[in-house]
Design an enzyme around this catalytic site. Structure first.
Site: not given
Length: 343
Positions: A146, A221, A289
């Site tokens: 990701t 995502k 994050k």
């Protein structure tokens, strides 16, 4: 680790890494469910060569079970991880081992990478002993990490410069879906490589989406994880508030599970959250994050996302209290800390 920007030129159009736009003209879009994955069209290649060698870089919470599923399916898998000890269980199952990403890529037809963050993903792909140095025509690189769109395009450029194909394929799902082969792949990039690795994605996941040009998979995502992180923050507020006013939070979990706002995540995480237990399936530091990256994505198109922004601050508080490696549901502890300070 620093990005390899010192030797990575800007993404160029001749490598077909097109700039990302949130609202493009409708791209080619595919979705496939595992149950239908055996069906092919005249324009789609047959199932991949079963003798093809597969590399897997990064054997953390997600990467290890994904690689294990490929091995159990009888695939020829070569692994690498910064900490070699994490490779040992897979080697015992029949995996081969190489000491650098470059060596893995050089010895394999297709290489998958599952790294923790954009910096690691870029370094493993195009660093000093990066996978790009072992790539070449006929090979493929599938990054299931990701990362933000710019990092994905950076990796894309280096891979395509070798004559190899590139596919970004971040996954929706955590530890248990990875173990069960129930991940959702959000792919973008070279459709030829997508067709080639489809049978491998079907071993590791329950569905796969092809979203178009590089950057779209990364964006999807981040949007998905932005929603997930915000939902968990709101759910945490509800649990803490219910207890504060004298209600049983376990009953709240049950009430929510029977209503219109029911979600598998609440039913799965709620009971352990009530017990202040947070077994790590998706580390809190990774959720924060992803929220940070989602905020950057929103900023790039001047889109306000105030709920996600507020949620991000709560996860930052949780990190400051040493909860980074706990499951992201541990964000509830940040609310308890605030309430304790107020009493």
């Amino acid at each position: 680790m620093a990005l390899c920007s010192t030797f990575c030129p800007r993404v160029s159009t001749h490598l077909n890494c097109k700039p990302f736009s949130l609202f493009p003209i409708k791209p080619r879009f595919f979705v496939s469910i595992k149950a239908l994955s055996s069906q092919t069209s005249a324009s789609t290649p047959k199932a991949d060569d079963l003798s093809a060698s597969i590399g897997f870089l990064g054997l953390g919470i997600m990467g290890s079970p994904m690689a294990q599923n490929l091995i159990k399916a009888g695939r020829d898998v070569t692994v690498w991880n910064r900490t070699k000890s994490k490779c040992e269980p897979l080697i015992s199952l029949g995996a081969k081992y190489k000491s650098t990403p470059e060596e893995v890529a050089a010895s394999c037809d297709v290489t998958f990478a599952m790294l923790a963050d954009p910096e690691s993903a870029a370094d493993v792909a195009c660093g000093k002993y990066g996978a790009a140095k072992g790539m070449g025509p006929g090979k493929g690189y599938v990054d299931v990490s990701t990362v933000d769109g710019e990092t994905s395009k950076l990796i894309c450029e280096h891979i395509r410069a070798t004559g190899a194909h590139f596919l970004e394929a971040p996954v929706s799902g955590s530890k248990k879906p990875a173990e069960d082969g129930q991940l959702i792949f959000l792919t973008a990039g070279d459709s030829v490589l997508y067709d080639k690795v489809a049978p491998l994605l079907d071993i590791m996941g329950k569905s796969r989406f092809y979203l178009g040009e590089v950057g779209k998979g990364a964006a999807m995502k981040l949007v998905v994880n932005m929603v997930m992180g915000s939902m968990m923050a709101s759910f945490s507020e509800g649990l803490v508030l219910s207890e504060k006013v004298g209600l049983d939070p376990s009953v709240l979990v049950e009430v929510i599970s029977q209503g219109a706002i029911s979600a598998p995540m609440y039913a799965l995480k709620g009971p352990s959250m009530v017990k202040s237990s947070y077994p790590t399936a998706f580390p809190l530091k990774h959720q924060q994050k992803d929220l940070r990256l989602a905020l950057g994505l929103a900023e790039s198109v001047s889109q306000p996302i105030p709920i996600a922004a507020a949620s991000n601050e709560l996860y930052k508080v949780a990190k400051s209290h040493g909860l980074s490696d706990q499951d992201f549901s541990a964000v509830i502890e940040a609310l308890k800390v605030k309430l304790q300070h107020q009493t």
